[in-house]
Design a protein around this motif. Structure first.
Motif, mmCIF file in Angstrom:
data_model
loop_
_atom_site.group_PDB
_atom_site.id
_atom_site.type_symbol
_atom_site.label_atom_id
_atom_site.label_comp_id
_atom_site.label_asym_id
_atom_site.label_seq_id
_atom_site.Cartn_x
_atom_site.Cartn_y
_atom_site.Cartn_z
ATOM 1 N N ARG A 1 0.848 -1.195 0.000
ATOM 2 C CA ARG A 1 0.000 0.000 0.000
ATOM 3 C C ARG A 1 0.877 1.235 0.000
ATOM 4 O O ARG A 1 1.896 1.275 0.692
ATOM 5 C CB ARG A 1 -0.917 0.029 1.231
ATOM 6 N N PRO B 1 -0.453 4.915 0.354
ATOM 7 C CA PRO B 1 -1.528 5.924 0.401
ATOM 8 C C PRO B 1 -0.994 7.330 0.152
ATOM 9 O O PRO B 1 0.200 7.603 0.288
ATOM 10 C CB PRO B 1 -2.067 5.770 1.825
ATOM 11 N N THR C 1 -2.242 13.107 3.501
ATOM 12 C CA THR C 1 -3.452 13.857 3.858
ATOM 13 C C THR C 1 -3.179 15.348 3.686
ATOM 14 O O THR C 1 -2.095 15.833 4.009
ATOM 15 C CB THR C 1 -3.868 13.566 5.308
ATOM 16 N N PRO D 1 2.387 9.181 5.290
ATOM 17 C CA PRO D 1 1.256 8.240 5.378
ATOM 18 C C PRO D 1 1.760 6.829 5.699
ATOM 19 O O PRO D 1 2.864 6.452 5.341
ATOM 20 C CB PRO D 1 0.635 8.301 3.979
ATOM 21 N N GLY E 1 2.281 3.213 5.136
ATOM 22 C CA GLY E 1 2.264 2.326 3.976
ATOM 23 C C GLY E 1 2.732 0.942 4.355
ATOM 24 O O GLY E 1 3.161 0.668 5.481
ATOM 25 N N GLN F 1 5.662 9.886 -2.808
ATOM 26 C CA GLN F 1 4.647 10.867 -2.392
ATOM 27 C C GLN F 1 5.357 12.098 -1.824
ATOM 28 O O GLN F 1 6.388 11.977 -1.161
ATOM 29 C CB GLN F 1 3.716 10.263 -1.330
#
Length: 1138
Positions: free
Chosen positions: A47, A49, A52, A74, A76, A133
């Motif tokens: 994962r 993500p 936010t 995030p 992960g 990210q």
């Protein structure tokens, strides 16, 4: 699931979601023998993500303050890798002041104006999904206030004064301390009450992170980080606890047992906390598994007693705690198999002289067979240090010699039978290069030749390989390899290098190298040689039941002619994917007629070969399935051996896949009792390798044959073999047991053989059990330890060695067959006669006086009879270590001490003491002692004093032998060890007093005149050099005014013998009574008088002598060993050596 495999393939490339397959998987493999299970396999999808969204306010910070920029990536799976960059994708520089923490936050111990920027960006890289990210940029603005206030350290992370951390054994421990302060604090780490582990400790992130790899329970404890700057310090203590997932101490192992045997499965694991142990049988918890009366579970152990074939199963051990678990499978296989030797018969082993020889005897059987090795057809069993016997049956000869050549026989036996195998060993002479290549220098375009002449064993065929720079020779026709040389024509630049001649035989390899240096021109391109391309366009024609024709088209030979083609085949019916060698044909041939076997699905491929190597295989031909037919052959290695007294186990080696010649392979097993007019009994069994005939008489011979058949019919009539039904324990004991005592330690036992019918099995021999009842001299019983001697074959007598004299023994005899031992004969009692005793248990010499010594002794540990007396012999030892006249005294056997009187004072005596029986004298014990000397200051020993008192140091019998330039001095020393010795010497006539006036001596007057003249010359030289601005070297003055008294004793370095080493400052050797140990030898010493004075910094006296040399103003060198801390200073002409 993959076919013919236990591999489970999950493919989501063509659709489907990874989340659908998330979970715990376990594999179970099962057959009729049991079930094995795998560890749990956890599948979780990765994962990555998105961050936010959050509103980030600009950070306004005063210069010198601390700052933390939070990343908060995030969550992960797996966790992301964090790093900070700017808008230009450049990593932000880090230092002791600015660094990234383990949590990804960016810490500033103190901010500076250059830290102002608007593009602090935290990136999270998810490697598994190959995505990055990005967090929203963070703005930092630093405003200045004058003056900037310095501050002592405070910890930004961790907070507080203490914290706790738990880590698992074997992992990497990471501890972090980041401090704020101005100036920037420095971090230091310590472990309270211990040291940081050496070789496993690393410091990272400018020592803010302590990293310990491969942690263990011993790394638990309190770790303190200390942050310090010029204004103060602060600290934080992290209490580390190392836990452990389960790890093996003893994992369960596969167990092979024969019916009726006992065994254990042990499963031991450790961890923190202690793991719990649970057992499964065939994948089912053992508590609910089918009961087995031979099995008992005792914690981490399963105990098997008297197992049967139905006890075979796969057991699983599970060791678990809160941090993990271990799972291991162990197969308990109950087999009853006679020995089989897997090594081919008459296999030839060849080794080089003086190298190890390993001769294999691979075997199988249950119970595990015992292995014995013999050399020659009728040789005795091999034993001794010249052989090494390995557990796998291999015989090792560590250093093979010429006489090691010969036939070796391996015998494997267990209670179900015996089998043997012969192999051959040949020892060859080593290969040697008797003329090696030599270094060459050659001009361009010239010719050069390297020689490599060898000597080898006449039975070995050597191959000579030439390498250039440890690689193959260039593919160039200029390189001509002859029988004993390598010639290079038209040498070019690229030929420069190292040429190696390697001589290989099937057994050894030797090499030699030489360098070629070329004054070169540009190289000429060479022809490129390569392996051939693979053949193509394979075609099958002329298909018949047992033959077929294969043709092909050769590929490009790549400048090297094809020498041969290799044809291989695949049996897609029985062994798909496995290619076997079929035949080989010359390179000029492109068609071959191939012989085929029935019931095989053939595919063929062709490989081309040239001098460079083999091509890649061609594409396979079309498949061709041959028709079925009757079997051509019967099973091999047919045997009949009973496993129980009332059965006959018939075994054979099954036919391999394509040997069946058709489907439905079965075997017709036939048997009948030998020498009895019985009909054959037959049964047809499936494709197995064993059949058990029950209800047979005990140990009778049978005729046996096994015939193969398939759906099309029978194989040819098989040959018959002889087997035997099962053995039983012998029925009767040997009779008429007689014992003949040969001497006090050896006896011969006779018995009548047991009738063969009563043996009820293969006669293996007889066992004699014998044990000592009591010693006739002590009449005291002790724990009875029975000894066993085995006599192979049908022997009726045996020797019993190693008996104890003057003792009472019992023995009995039993017959042994393959099943075990028969009943014991009635115990036979016999006694051994007296022998000579052992040495007295001790001899102590006490209470020394001027003329007497007291001797005390203990009786022999093994009297071996009735003691009649003790014999004491003694003699004095003189100063030269020679022995004086020998005195003998006979002492009654009931005495335990004796006072020897009328001895010489201050004399060393050597004593010899032994005991006697009626047979003779035993071994003696020796001791030495010294009577004390009558010298003032040494008190006499008190009455009843204990052991010999230590002697004060004493030197006697000093002797000298003078030569022209040296003297040998010898003495005898008595006293404590580790003594230092001082040898003083002087001019003849001066030893009576140390204060002799030497001013009137002629040699001294001449010496002083010479010294005065030298001093005058030196002063003149000094005055001249001083006027020129030079300096006066003291060393030259010392060299010019060396003491002439020393010169006669010097030769090269003016040294004495073995009593001092100026370089090592070794202590003197210990004293000895041997005069040669006290000899001072000039030739062996490296010492000089300078080494024992004050070095080269001494000053001159008025008469020019080296007063500083002996003045004692230099610091004393530390003593080594038991050396004196300083050497004595001689007076006047007296000199002293240490």
């Amino acid at each position: 699931m993959k076919p013919n495999s236990g591999t489970l393939v999950i493919n989501i490339m063509n659709g489907g979601k990874a989340e659908a397959y998330e979970g715990v998987y376990q594999c179970t493999a099962r057959n009729e023998r049991g079930a094995a299970i795998s560890n749990n396999i956890v599948i979780r999808p990765s994962r990555s993500p998105l961050w936010t969204k959050e509103k980030l306010e600009p950070n306004q910070v005063r210069e010198g303050d601390s700052l933390v920029l939070h990343c908060r990536p995030p969550v992960g799976l797996p966790p992301p890798i964090i790093f900070w960059m700017d808008n230009a994708f450049q990593r932000l520089p880090q230092s002791e002041r600015v660094s990234q923490g383990l949590n990804g936050d960016l810490y500033f111990s103190n901010v500076q104006p250059e830290d102002t920027r608007e593009d602090y960006i935290c990136y999270a890289r998810f490697n598994h999904t190959q995505t990055i990210q990005q967090k929203q940029p963070i703005s930092v603005k630093v405003f200045s206030t004058k003056p900037v206030t310095e501050r002592p350290p405070i910890l930004l992370t961790p907070t507080g004064t203490t914290s706790n951390k738990v880590e698992l054994r074997g992992n990497v421990l990471l501890l972090e301390c980041i401090a704020a302060g101005l100036p920037t604090p420095v971090i230091r780490w310590i472990k309270e009450g211990g040291e940081l582990p050496a070789n496993r400790t690393l410091f990272e992130n400018f020592k803010k992170t302590l990293k310990i790899i491969d942690v263990s329970e011993a790394d638990s404890g309190n770790y303190k980080c200390i942050a310090r700057n010029i204004l103060g310090s602060t600290h934080h203590v992290i209490s580390v606890t190392v836990k452990a997932a389960p790890y093996w101490i003893t994992a369960p192992r596969n167990l092979v047992l024969s019916p009726g045997e006992d065994g254990t499965l042990i499963c031991r694991a450790n961890g923190n906390p202690k793991p719990s142990i649970s057992w499964l049988a065939n994948g089912v918890p053992i508590a609910i598994a089918p009961e087995d009366p031979s099995r008992k579970v005792d914690g981490d152990t399963i105990i098997f007693s008297a197992v049967q074939e139905r006890s075979s199963a796969v057991y699983q051990c599970n060791a678990s705690n809160e941090y993990g678990y271990l799972l291991a499978n162990a197969f308990v296989n109950v087999l009853a198999e006679p020995p089989r030797i897997l090594t081919p018969a008459n296999k030839l082993y060849q080794v080089i002289l003086d190298s190890p020889a390993l001769i294999d005897c691979a075997y199988f059987g249950s119970p595990k067979p015992e292995i014995e090795w013999f050399k020659g057809v009728k040789g005795s069993i091999l034993r001794g240090n010249e052989y090494v016997f390995h557990d796998n049956g291999t015989l090792e000869i560590p250093v093979a010699q010429k006489d090691s050549t010969g036939t070796y026989t391996c015998v494997a036996r267990n209670e179900l039978g015996k089998i043997q195998n012969e192999v051959q060993l040949e020892v060859k002479d080593p290969t040697m290069i008797i003329k090696q290549p030599e270094y060459k220098v050659i001009q361009r375009y010239g010719h050069v030749s390297f020689e490599c002449i060898i000597k080898h064993d006449s039975t070995l065929i050597p191959t000579v390989i030439w390498l250039k720079d440890n690689d193959e020779l260039p593919d160039d026709e200029r390189f001509l390899v002859g029988k004993d040389n390598l010639t290079i024509m038209n040498v070019t630049d690229k030929d420069d290098g190292t040429y190696t001649c390697i001589v290989n035989t099937t057994l050894d390899s030797v090499s030699a190298s030489a360098v070629l240096t070329v004054v070169a021109a540009p190289p000429t391109p060479a022809i490129i040689y390569a392996r051939p391309n693979p053949p193509f366009d394979l075609e099958l024609t002329g298909q018949l039941e047992r033959s077929i024709e294969l043709s092909w088209i050769p590929g490009d030979e790549n400048n090297s002619p094809i020498t041969s083609f290799v044809i291989e085949y695949e049996d897609g019916l029985h062994e798909p994917g496995v290619w076997h060698y079929q035949t080989e044909v010359p390179g000029s041939q492109t068609t071959v007629q191939l012989k085929l076997s029935p019931y095989v699905n053939y595919s063929f491929r062709v490989i081309a070969v040239n001098e460079i190597g083999r091509s890649q295989p061609s594409e396979p031909s079309e498949q061709y399935l041959t028709k079925s037919a009757n079997p051509d052959e019967n099973p091999s290695n047919v045997q009949g051996i009973g496993s129980e007294p009332d059965n006959l186990v018939i075994t054979w080696e099954s036919l391999k896949g394509f040997q069946s010649n058709g489907p439905g392979l079965q075997y017709k097993v036939s048997w009948r009792q030998k020498d009895v007019d019985d009909e054959w009994t037959s049964v047809v069994v499936a494709n197995v390798s064993k059949y058990i005939v029950s209800g047979t008489p005990t140990f009778v011979p049978y005729e046996i044959k096994v015939q193969a058949l398939n759906d099309l019919g029978y194989a040819p009539e098989p040959s018959e073999v002889i087997g035997h039904s099962g053995e039983d324990l012998p029925m009767v004991a040997p009779g008429n047991v007689q014992v003949h005592v040969i001497n006090s330690t050896l006896a011969k036992v006779h018995w009548d053989p047991v009738p063969l019918k009563s043996v009820r099995g293969h006669l293996q021999g007889y066992k004699v059990y014998y044990w000592k009842v009591q010693s006739l001299s002590r009449r005291s019983k002790r724990h009875i330890e029975k000894k066993i001697l085995t006599f192979r074959g049908n022997k009726t007598f045996g020797m019993l060695p190693g008996l104890e004299p003057y003792s009472s023994y019992k023995l009995n005899v039993r017959v042994v067959n393959g099943k075990g031992e028969g009943p014991a004969s009635p115990d036979k009692v016999f006694k051994t006669p007296e022998g000579v005793p052992s040495s007295p248990s001790f001899l102590k010499i006490t209470n020394p006086t001027l003329d007497s010594l007291t001797l005390e002794w203990g009786s022999p540990t093994h009297p071996n009879g009735v003691l009649i007396s003790y014999i004491l012999k003694f003699q004095p030892i003189n100063n030269t270590h020679e022995l004086g006249p020998l005195v003998e005294i006979r002492i009654p056997a009931n005495e335990s001490s004796l006072i020897l009187k009328n001895l010489n004072y201050s004399t060393r005596y050597k004593f010899y003491f032994n005991a006697q029986t009626s047979v003779g004298s035993g071994s003696q014990i020796t001791e030495e002692a010294v009577t004390i000397m009558d010298e003032a200051g040494i008190p006499r020993p008190a009455v009843g004093a204990g052991k010999v008192q230590p002697l004060y140091p004493r030197i006697r019998n000093v002797t000298t032998a003078a030569a022209e330039t040296y003297a040998n001095i010898s003495w005898e020393y008595e006293g404590p060890d580790h003594a230092n010795f001082y040898v003083e010497y002087g001019v003849a006539g001066t030893m009576a007093s140390r204060q002799v006036d030497i001013a009137t001596q002629g040699w001294f007057i001449g010496l002083m005149c010479a010294v005065a003249l030298l001093i005058l010359i030196l002063l003149i030289v000094c005055f001249i050099r001083r006027n020129k601005g030079g300096k006066y070297p003291v060393k030259e003055k010392e060299d010019a005014h060396a003491d002439p008294e020393i010169q006669p004793m010097k030769e090269d370095d003016g040294t004495f013998g073995e009593y001092s080493d100026a370089e090592d400052h070794k202590p003197l050797k210990k004293g000895s009574r041997t005069p040669s140990d006290r000899t001072v030898k000039k030739e062996d010493s490296d010492d000089s008088l300078v080494d024992y004075g004050e070095g080269v910094n001494g000053q001159f006296n008025e008469d020019g002598s080296f007063i500083g040399q002996y003045s004692g103003k230099k610091e004393k060198e530390p003593a080594e060993g038991n050396e004196s801390s300083e050497a004595p200073s001689p007076v006047n002409a007296m000199n002293s050596f240490v």
